[in-house]
Design an enzyme around this catalytic site. Structure first.
Site, short mmCIF file in Angstrom:
data_model
loop_
_atom_site.label_atom_id
_atom_site.label_comp_id
_atom_site.label_asym_id
_atom_site.label_seq_id
_atom_site.Cartn_x
_atom_site.Cartn_y
_atom_site.Cartn_z
N GLU A 168 0.84 -1.20 0.00
CA GLU A 168 0.00 0.00 0.00
C GLU A 168 0.88 1.25 0.00
O GLU A 168 2.06 1.19 0.30
CB GLU A 168 -0.94 -0.01 1.21
CG GLU A 168 -1.92 -1.20 1.20
CD GLU A 168 -2.90 -1.20 2.35
OE1 GLU A 168 -3.22 -0.10 2.86
OE2 GLU A 168 -3.35 -2.29 2.75
N TYR A 169 0.28 2.39 -0.34
CA TYR A 169 0.96 3.69 -0.41
C TYR A 169 2.15 3.64 -1.37
O TYR A 169 3.24 4.12 -1.08
CB TYR A 169 1.41 4.14 0.98
CG TYR A 169 0.25 4.26 1.94
CD1 TYR A 169 -0.63 5.34 1.87
CD2 TYR A 169 0.00 3.28 2.89
CE1 TYR A 169 -1.71 5.44 2.72
CE2 TYR A 169 -1.09 3.36 3.76
CZ TYR A 169 -1.93 4.45 3.66
OH TYR A 169 -3.01 4.55 4.51
N MET A 231 -9.92 -4.31 -1.67
CA MET A 231 -10.13 -3.85 -0.30
C MET A 231 -11.24 -2.80 -0.29
O MET A 231 -10.97 -1.60 -0.30
CB MET A 231 -8.82 -3.31 0.28
CG MET A 231 -7.71 -4.37 0.36
SD MET A 231 -6.18 -3.76 1.09
CE MET A 231 -5.56 -2.74 -0.25
N THR A 232 -12.46 -3.24 -0.27
CA THR A 232 -13.60 -2.34 -0.43
C THR A 232 -14.10 -1.77 0.90
O THR A 232 -15.24 -1.30 0.99
CB THR A 232 -14.76 -3.07 -1.11
OG1 THR A 232 -15.11 -4.22 -0.32
CG2 THR A 232 -14.38 -3.54 -2.50
N TYR A 233 -13.26 -1.79 1.91
CA TYR A 233 -13.66 -1.34 3.25
C TYR A 233 -12.79 -0.17 3.71
O TYR A 233 -11.97 0.33 2.97
CB TYR A 233 -13.57 -2.49 4.25
CG TYR A 233 -12.39 -3.41 4.00
CD1 TYR A 233 -11.11 -3.08 4.42
CD2 TYR A 233 -12.56 -4.60 3.30
CE1 TYR A 233 -10.03 -3.90 4.17
CE2 TYR A 233 -11.48 -5.44 3.06
CZ TYR A 233 -10.23 -5.09 3.49
OH TYR A 233 -9.15 -5.91 3.24
N GLU A 234 -12.99 0.24 4.98
CA GLU A 234 -12.29 1.37 5.61
C GLU A 234 -12.76 2.72 5.08
O GLU A 234 -12.00 3.69 5.05
CB GLU A 234 -10.77 1.25 5.50
CG GLU A 234 -10.16 0.23 6.45
CD GLU A 234 -10.25 0.63 7.92
OE1 GLU A 234 -9.39 1.38 8.41
OE2 GLU A 234 -11.20 0.15 8.59
N TRP A 356 -11.32 -9.37 5.70
CA TRP A 356 -10.35 -8.79 6.62
C TRP A 356 -11.11 -8.53 7.92
O TRP A 356 -11.95 -7.65 7.97
CB TRP A 356 -9.74 -7.49 6.11
CG TRP A 356 -8.80 -6.94 7.15
CD1 TRP A 356 -9.08 -6.06 8.17
CD2 TRP A 356 -7.42 -7.30 7.33
NE1 TRP A 356 -7.98 -5.84 8.95
CE2 TRP A 356 -6.95 -6.59 8.47
CE3 TRP A 356 -6.55 -8.16 6.66
CZ2 TRP A 356 -5.63 -6.71 8.92
CZ3 TRP A 356 -5.26 -8.26 7.11
CH2 TRP A 356 -4.80 -7.54 8.23
#
Length: 374
Positions: A168-169, A231-234, A356
């Site tokens: 990530e990032y 990652m469809t959350y947060e 997750w």
């Protein structure tokens, strides 16, 4: 069926109404330890002869090596793949294994017919994603070759089924190089009969701004990996304002954009197995939410006399309560919100779903994949 609790309902009155044994309702919904049913609480009710419409979805999920064995065992029966989190690496490309041995989880997964996958993350000394490490792998051929060679050796020795790359990032200038690394890794893994997956931050357009998104090229990464984990959350997160963790309207936008870049049969849609509890009032930069489990969230509501509401747009449950003079707002997942996500995955013809993470119990979720004889 999903039964939404009304004021005055008890397990026994619901059992009489539905014809399902009280003990099964309590077991399926993990009601032991909950003082009473909460108005607005969603219960999974499994009648005789029922079967799941979601059994055809491929199911995976992330887990740490220190997971409680009983919690993992409950989910293993419904998994196709287990993502074991995580291996790191040095700037020289030397693998860093998890602090707790991952071998017991690998053996447990295979014994249950589940494919264990090594998760690779570029964590720095502070335990956070480090884009310098990503840049080293992308820019330095020797570092990349060393890392791939060590991954190949570790997968073989430890008995993994492949590698999941969770970076990530990523710097925008490393966008193409990162995809090339995934492709090079896949070539080596596939030669040995192993697979490579890659986790993707939740983009809704190709040119989405922000460090979390600009280095993620959905099209290139979809071509480079055997399959991808969206990652469809947060959306709701620790330091953000109170809102659903994975509102269905936003999840749908991520999935629909992904489908313009990646074949549906290569996409796993992420699902959160957790919620957040925010103290109010929310102050940006100061307020920090507490991560809670979905079963725990309902118990908090019961202990504090809350009523659970359901946001029809986000397709997510939430409630407020007051404790020790402080107002709280809680967003979490229940069987209604999970079923909506599973229906979306089916509607779009996706490969499956991924969680997750698998560290917290949520039996009703797994029973959505099962029939009444599970």
């Amino acid at each position: 069926m999903i039964y939404v609790v009304r004021a005055g309902d008890t397990v026994y009155s619901i059992a009489r109404e539905t014809g399902v044994e009280p003990a099964q309702i309590q077991y399926d919904n993990q009601l032991y330890g909950q003082s009473h049913l909460v108005p607005g609480q969603a219960l999974l009710i499994r009648g005789p002869g029922e079967s799941s419409e979601y059994s055809g979805l491929y199911v995976t999920g992330y887990v740490y090596p220190f997971v409680q064995r009983d919690i993992l065992l409950e989910s293993l029966s419904y998994l196709d793949e287990l993502l074991i989190f995580s291996y790191g690496f040095t700037p020289q490309g030397d693998l860093i294994p998890p602090r707790v041995s991952d071998l017991p989880l690998i053996e447990l997964a295979w014994s249950a017919g589940v494919r264990p996958m090594l998760v690779l993350t570029p964590f720095g000394a502070d335990g956070r994603f480090n884009n310098y490490l990503v840049n080293r792998v992308v820019e330095d051929v020797d570092v990349q070759e060393n890392l791939i060679r060590q991954l190949e050796d570790t997968v073989r020795v430890m008995g993994y089924a492949g590698v999941d790359v969770d970076f990530e990032y990523i710097l925008p200038e490393d966008r193409a190089g990162y995809a090339a690394f995934v492709e090079n890794l896949r070539e080596v893994m596939n030669e040995n009969g192993w697979q490579v997956s890659v986790a993707l931050a939740p983009k809704t357009s190709a040119d989405q701004a922000g460090l979390l998104y600009e280095g993620m090229d959905y099209r290139l990464l979809g071509q480079a990996a055997d399959h991808v984990f969206l990652m469809t959350y947060e959306w709701g997160y620790t330091y953000g304002p109170p809102m659903a963790v994975a509102p269905l309207n936003m999840v749908r936008r991520v999935v629909e954009y992904a489908l313009t870049e990646i074949p549906a049969e290569k996409i796993l849609m992420g699902i959160p197995n957790y919620g957040y509890d925010w103290p109010l009032p929310y102050v940006r930069g100061t307020t920090a939410a507490t991560v809670i489990g979905n079963v725990e969230a309902v118990r908090i509501a019961a202990e504090n006399g809350a009523v659970i509401q359901f946001d029809e747009i986000a397709q997510s449950p939430f409630f407020t309560y007051r404790k020790d003079g402080i107002l709280h707002e809680v967003w979490f997942e229940d069987v209604r919100s999970l079923e909506a996500k599973l229906q979306l995955a089916q509607e779009k013809g996706l490969m499956g779903v991924g969680y997750w993470n698998l560290m917290r119990p949520f039996r009703a979720n797994w029973l959505l994949f099962a029939g009444s004889d599970a």
